[in-house]
Design an enzyme around this catalytic site. Structure first.
Site, short mmCIF file in Angstrom:
data_model
loop_
_atom_site.label_atom_id
_atom_site.label_comp_id
_atom_site.label_asym_id
_atom_site.label_seq_id
_atom_site.Cartn_x
_atom_site.Cartn_y
_atom_site.Cartn_z
N PRO A 134 4.92 -93.39 76.40
CA PRO A 134 5.18 -91.95 76.59
C PRO A 134 4.02 -91.01 76.29
CG PRO A 134 6.16 -92.68 74.55
CD PRO A 134 5.59 -93.91 75.21
N CYS A 135 3.01 -91.05 77.13
CA CYS A 135 1.85 -90.17 76.95
C CYS A 135 2.22 -88.70 77.17
CB CYS A 135 0.71 -90.59 77.87
SG CYS A 135 1.14 -90.75 79.59
#
Length: 176
Positions: A134-135
């Site tokens: 989850p950047c």
């Protein structure tokens, strides 16, 4: 005697999502990339391998549950290619809880490299498996939304969805 090494076998499939089509790429049967349309650092499609949804049933199941608001973490084997530093950043990204954010500086500190926030940002931008790694949960020091390979609009929508600002049913209706 010379041993020839075969290139890794790659397959890909495209999944419709509330955030546009997602191209899933497997290397030797393990998820190695998730690309959005118009994504920065997206390689040419001819590198994705043959079309084949077969390696992806669990990936698709977990992504579908995530988009329905029923799944907040991903438990998938990943085959990620990157430098040791990139790998460490991507591992740290997976520790950011659903619905929360961290700054680039906080991630750098957690990695024991407090002066490396720019390097963390560069590694974050090279994340090959967005959403699952989850950047989008990484923000600027001031709380502002900063770069996102999938575009700031998608980043904003993903963060709103995870914080409850968008109902899961509304997001799922975008699929149909």
């Amino acid at each position: 005697m010379t041993t020839l090494v075969s290139p890794p076998a790659k397959q890909h499939s495209v999944l419709d999502s509330p955030y546009g089509p997602l191209t899933l790429v497997a290397t030797d049967g393990v998820l190695s990339a998730l690309y959005m349309t118009d994504q920065r650092h997206r390689p040419p499609e001819e590198t994705f391998g043959v079309p084949d949804p077969e390696p992806f049933p669990e990936v698709i199941r977990q992504l579908t549950a995530y988009f329905a608001g029923e799944h907040t973490t991903f438990d998938l084997p990943l085959h990620l290619h990157g430098t040791p530093f990139q790998q460490s950043v991507w591992a740290e990204l997976r520790k950011i809880p659903y619905g929360e954010t961290r700054t680039y500086g906080e991630l750098a500190e957690q990695l024991g490299r407090p002066g490396a926030s720019r390097a963390v940002g560069l590694a974050n931008g090279r994340n090959p498996v967005g959403i699952i790694v989850p950047c989008h949960r990484v923000i600027g020091a001031s709380g502002s939304l900063t770069g996102y390979g999938g575009g700031l609009d998608r980043k904003q929508r993903l963060l709103a969805f995870e914080s409850g600002g968008t109902r899961a049913n509304d997001v799922m209706q975008a699929l149909f």
